[in-house]
Design a protein around this motif. Sequence first.
Motif, PDB file in Angstrom:
ATOM      1  N   THR A 223       0.842  -1.193   0.000  1.00 42.72           N
ATOM      2  CA  THR A 223       0.000   0.000   0.000  1.00 42.72           C
ATOM      3  C   THR A 223       0.879   1.245   0.000  1.00 42.72           C
ATOM      4  O   THR A 223       2.095   1.180   0.231  1.00 42.72           O
ATOM      5  CB  THR A 223      -0.900   0.024   1.239  1.00 42.72           C
ATOM      6  N   LYS A 224       0.256   2.392  -0.223  1.00 37.59           N
ATOM      7  CA  LYS A 224       0.992   3.649  -0.243  1.00 37.59           C
ATOM      8  C   LYS A 224       1.720   3.867   1.078  1.00 37.59           C
ATOM      9  O   LYS A 224       2.890   4.258   1.093  1.00 37.59           O
ATOM     10  CB  LYS A 224       0.022   4.812  -0.514  1.00 37.59           C
ATOM     11  N   ARG A 225       1.069   3.640   2.208  1.00 36.11           N
ATOM     12  CA  ARG A 225       1.708   3.867   3.495  1.00 36.11           C
ATOM     13  C   ARG A 225       2.807   2.849   3.760  1.00 36.11           C
ATOM     14  O   ARG A 225       3.846   3.180   4.358  1.00 36.11           O
ATOM     15  CB  ARG A 225       0.658   3.817   4.602  1.00 36.11           C
ATOM     16  N   GLU A 226       2.616   1.613   3.310  1.00 38.25           N
ATOM     17  CA  GLU A 226       3.675   0.610   3.445  1.00 38.25           C
ATOM     18  C   GLU A 226       4.892   1.006   2.618  1.00 38.25           C
ATOM     19  O   GLU A 226       6.035   0.780   3.032  1.00 38.25           O
ATOM     20  CB  GLU A 226       3.152  -0.764   3.022  1.00 38.25           C
ATOM     21  N   ILE A 227       4.658   1.594   1.452  1.00 36.85           N
ATOM     22  CA  ILE A 227       5.772   2.069   0.621  1.00 36.85           C
ATOM     23  C   ILE A 227       6.538   3.161   1.352  1.00 36.85           C
ATOM     24  O   ILE A 227       7.773   3.169   1.387  1.00 36.85           O
ATOM     25  CB  ILE A 227       5.265   2.603  -0.734  1.00 36.85           C
ATOM     26  N   ASP A 228       5.806   4.113   1.956  1.00 38.58           N
ATOM     27  CA  ASP A 228       6.449   5.196   2.711  1.00 38.58           C
ATOM     28  C   ASP A 228       7.378   4.627   3.785  1.00 38.58           C
ATOM     29  O   ASP A 228       8.537   5.039   3.924  1.00 38.58           O
ATOM     30  CB  ASP A 228       5.398   6.081   3.376  1.00 38.58           C
ATOM     31  N   CYS A 229       6.872   3.653   4.540  1.00 41.10           N
ATOM     32  CA  CYS A 229       7.666   3.033   5.603  1.00 41.10           C
ATOM     33  C   CYS A 229       8.837   2.247   5.023  1.00 41.10           C
ATOM     34  O   CYS A 229       9.950   2.274   5.572  1.00 41.10           O
ATOM     35  CB  CYS A 229       6.796   2.117   6.459  1.00 41.10           C
ATOM     36  N   ALA A 230       8.599   1.549   3.907  1.00 44.68           N
ATOM     37  CA  ALA A 230       9.641   0.722   3.295  1.00 44.68           C
ATOM     38  C   ALA A 230      10.825   1.567   2.832  1.00 44.68           C
ATOM     39  O   ALA A 230      11.989   1.176   2.996  1.00 44.68           O
ATOM     40  CB  ALA A 230       9.064  -0.065   2.121  1.00 44.68           C
ATOM     41  N   ILE A 231      10.545   2.732   2.259  1.00 47.51           N
ATOM     42  CA  ILE A 231      11.615   3.602   1.768  1.00 47.51           C
ATOM     43  C   ILE A 231      12.498   4.077   2.921  1.00 47.51           C
ATOM     44  O   ILE A 231      13.731   4.022   2.845  1.00 47.51           O
ATOM     45  CB  ILE A 231      11.018   4.810   1.013  1.00 47.51           C
ATOM     46  N   LEU A 232      11.862   4.520   3.999  1.00 44.89           N
ATOM     47  CA  LEU A 232      12.630   4.995   5.146  1.00 44.89           C
ATOM     48  C   LEU A 232      13.336   3.844   5.854  1.00 44.89           C
ATOM     49  O   LEU A 232      14.466   3.987   6.335  1.00 44.89           O
ATOM     50  CB  LEU A 232      11.701   5.739   6.110  1.00 44.89           C
ATOM     51  N   LEU A 233      12.687   2.690   5.894  1.00 46.41           N
ATOM     52  CA  LEU A 233      13.311   1.498   6.476  1.00 46.41           C
ATOM     53  C   LEU A 233      14.564   1.122   5.695  1.00 46.41           C
ATOM     54  O   LEU A 233      15.608   0.799   6.280  1.00 46.41           O
ATOM     55  CB  LEU A 233      12.306   0.344   6.474  1.00 46.41           C
ATOM     56  N   ALA A 234      14.481   1.176   4.366  1.00 44.39           N
ATOM     57  CA  ALA A 234      15.621   0.832   3.515  1.00 44.39           C
ATOM     58  C   ALA A 234      16.767   1.827   3.671  1.00 44.39           C
ATOM     59  O   ALA A 234      17.907   1.524   3.329  1.00 44.39           O
ATOM     60  CB  ALA A 234      15.180   0.752   2.055  1.00 44.39           C
ATOM     61  N   GLN A 235      16.468   3.020   4.193  1.00 47.94           N
ATOM     62  CA  GLN A 235      17.513   4.007   4.475  1.00 47.94           C
ATOM     63  C   GLN A 235      18.157   3.777   5.835  1.00 47.94           C
ATOM     64  O   GLN A 235      19.045   4.524   6.238  1.00 47.94           O
ATOM     65  CB  GLN A 235      16.919   5.414   4.427  1.00 47.94           C
TER      66      GLN A 235
END
Length: 291
Positions: A223-235
């Motif tokens: 989902t859009k919110r999961e993507i937001d979290c995934a990007i920051l998590l990957a950082q």
Amino acid sequence: MNHEQLKRHISFIYCAEIDEICKPLFNHTPIKVFEYSRVCQDGSRVELSNHAGHMENAFLSRAKMSRIYTPELIPENQRYLLINNWIASLNHPTQKLLLAQLHSQHELFGIGNELSVIRKHKQYYEYFHFYASSDAVGIENFYFNNLDMLERFIIYFINEAHDIIKNASKDPLVKPWRAQGFYQAIKLDDGISFPNFDKNAFIKATRLKRFFLTVNDKEIYLTKREIDCAILLAQGKSNRIISEELFISQRTVETHIESLRLKTNCDDRVELINFLLCNGIHAYLINTNKI
């Protein structure tokens, strides 16, 4: 099917929709034509483009192009290919046919200077073709100075055109016909650029609403919110930092990350980060908290 029937094929019906998906690319970069190809081991090809005339010229008017199996001509680990340079150095009987195709697309449509980005999968290859004007000066520099933006667009395209690709795969433009090396380094001149390319506008125009992934041959999407979290998590950011940057509670962040872990069948946070990076999330790690 005869020529006229082929022109009514699903690949041509989708041209307008592909053009709409590619608007961020055409509005913010020197790219004029985009083409997506999926080439399977049996020789079948899914072809999608915003330019119907280009596809017709390549696969209907020049039927022999349909019998070129490109994975045999390109080294296995090749990712980026400047097509003009590759064809010029190709020591293969198909070189003459490919050179004729380059000349034809220049004469008919004024396009060329193609960069292909290649993705290898277990059962097929994907090619993402970017075409500029034939007379574009410094386009090679633009390509290689902006690979991060092109990679971002590829992820954007795969997600926005997901249903189109799925439908087109059921009826490939080129039907099965098969039984079941080259790289040239380019020296770039950093002094050449395209000043009208606004990266921030391009990033804004290619934000994702959902992100499709394949896990153990099963398709999932974030989902859009999961993507937001995934990007920051990957950082490498902590749950606390993620919650502050997204203005949500740490508990909500934990819920999203646990959902990501379950969807991707990852055992822990480290494995999840590696999975996300290996599946293209890196294309969105661009000086912005959210895509």
